[in-house]
Design an enzyme around this catalytic site. Structure first.
Site, short mmCIF file in Angstrom:
data_model
loop_
_atom_site.label_atom_id
_atom_site.label_comp_id
_atom_site.label_asym_id
_atom_site.label_seq_id
_atom_site.Cartn_x
_atom_site.Cartn_y
_atom_site.Cartn_z
N ASP A 89 22.58 38.31 -7.78
CA ASP A 89 23.02 39.70 -7.61
C ASP A 89 24.54 39.82 -7.58
OD1 ASP A 89 23.29 38.43 -5.16
OD2 ASP A 89 21.78 39.64 -4.15
N ASN B 282 15.97 41.88 7.34
CA ASN B 282 14.88 42.84 7.10
C ASN B 282 13.87 42.31 6.08
OD1 ASN B 282 16.26 42.98 4.69
ND2 ASN B 282 16.84 45.14 4.86
N HIS C 233 14.58 41.09 3.07
CA HIS C 233 14.92 41.23 1.65
C HIS C 233 15.21 39.86 1.01
CE1 HIS C 233 19.56 41.91 2.40
NE2 HIS C 233 19.31 40.64 2.27
N GLU D 78 15.46 45.32 -1.30
CA GLU D 78 15.27 45.78 0.06
C GLU D 78 13.80 46.11 0.30
OE1 GLU D 78 17.61 45.35 1.98
OE2 GLU D 78 19.53 46.15 1.33
P1 PGA Z 1 23.18 35.66 4.80
O1 PGA Z 1 22.47 36.73 3.88
O2 PGA Z 1 22.97 34.34 4.13
O3 PGA Z 1 24.62 36.05 4.82
O4 PGA Z 1 22.52 35.72 6.13
C1 PGA Z 1 21.20 36.44 3.38
C2 PGA Z 1 20.67 37.63 2.62
O5 PGA Z 1 20.99 38.78 2.99
O6 PGA Z 1 19.92 37.42 1.67
#
Ligand code: PGA
Length: 260
Positions: A67, A147, A149, A154
């Protein structure tokens, strides 16, 4: 699903790098899906040391990132283009023409027509075609949001979704605000591979560390398969490996877990 719980973040990261390195040794032109965020930084550090100390060769490896934020130029220090260069690419012998990170800049596009804007739609189709051109992703690295995702899919993202533009939830904006001056500076949109795109990778390697991920890991591994927890789609994948540290695994039932 293979869930392997490690003593700490460093052990998890070493294991993650080992898995990737073994796939590269087996197939030098591996098609490697990469993720950003704080979770995979340790894996990237380990890959860099395997390159330096053991000659792990990335010269034929092809990469696709999950992404990119919409509206941040590649040289912005919070863009995922910048993140990948800074945390991995500048320190390994990857061929820049084998690197793919989604485009985030599309010029003047109105928010109201984001989803139908031909430049965005065409880019997303090209990105999917490019993955196919290389025979598909062999192994995809994933983080997980608090959450549930995966990438910027999301909760509520269709399990069949493909690369497209997505609106970030307020939770994700708040989670990512730590990397920006203020929450207002966090982009609200991103180009992201879809859950369906991710599920087509031949192998998935999801990493999670810290107590803040415990609920998401529980929902992903033991909960129902539901678009409300996009990571739960991994239950349908033939070859999904989940590596965690101890705090991220505290809510899992013991019978699902192996200790690494
Ligand atoms: P993080 O993010 O590795 O910074 O915890 C993970 C994500 O949101 O996929």
């Amino acid at each position: 699903m293979l869930v392997v719980v490690h003593e700490n973040y460093d052990a998890m990261s070493r294991k993650g790098a080992e898995v990737i390195a073994s796939r590269i040794r087996r197939k030098p032109n591996l098609v490697l899906g990469l993720a950003t965020g704080s979770t995979p930084v340790g894996v990237y550090k380990e890959l860099i040391s395997l390159h330096r100390n053991e000659g792990l060769d990335f010269s034929k490896v092809v990469t696709f990132n999950l992404d990119e934020y919409v509206g941040l130029p590649p040289e912005h220090d919070q863009s995922y283009h910048y993140f990948m260069k800074d945390n991995l690419f500048k320190d390994i012998n990857i061929n820049p023409s084998n690197v793919h990170v989604p485009q985030g800049m599309f010029g003047d596009v109105k928010i109201s027509s984001f989803e139908t804007d031909p430049k965005i739609v065409q880019f997303c189709e090209w990105y999917e075609d490019e993955m196919k051109k290389y025979g598909g992703i062999d192994i995809q690295v994933l983080g997980i949001g608090g959450n549930g995702h995966i990438a910027f899919n999301e909760p509520g993202s269709s399990i069949g979704s493909r690369t497209r533009i997505k609106t970030l939830t307020e939770k994700t904006v708040a989670d990512n605000a730590r990397f920006f001056k203020t929450a207002n500076d966090v982009p609200r949109y991103a180009i992201t591979m879809g859950v369906g795109t991710i599920m087509e990778a031949k192998e998935l390697l999801l990493l999670a560390n810290g107590a803040g991920k415990a609920d998401a890991i529980k929902a992903a591994v033991e909960g129902p398969v539901t678009a409300m927890c996009p990571a739960s789609a991994l239950q349908l994948h033939r070859k999904a490996i989940i590596l965690t540290d101890k705090p991220a695994a505290t809510k899992l039932s013991a019978e699902f877990v192996t200790y690494g």
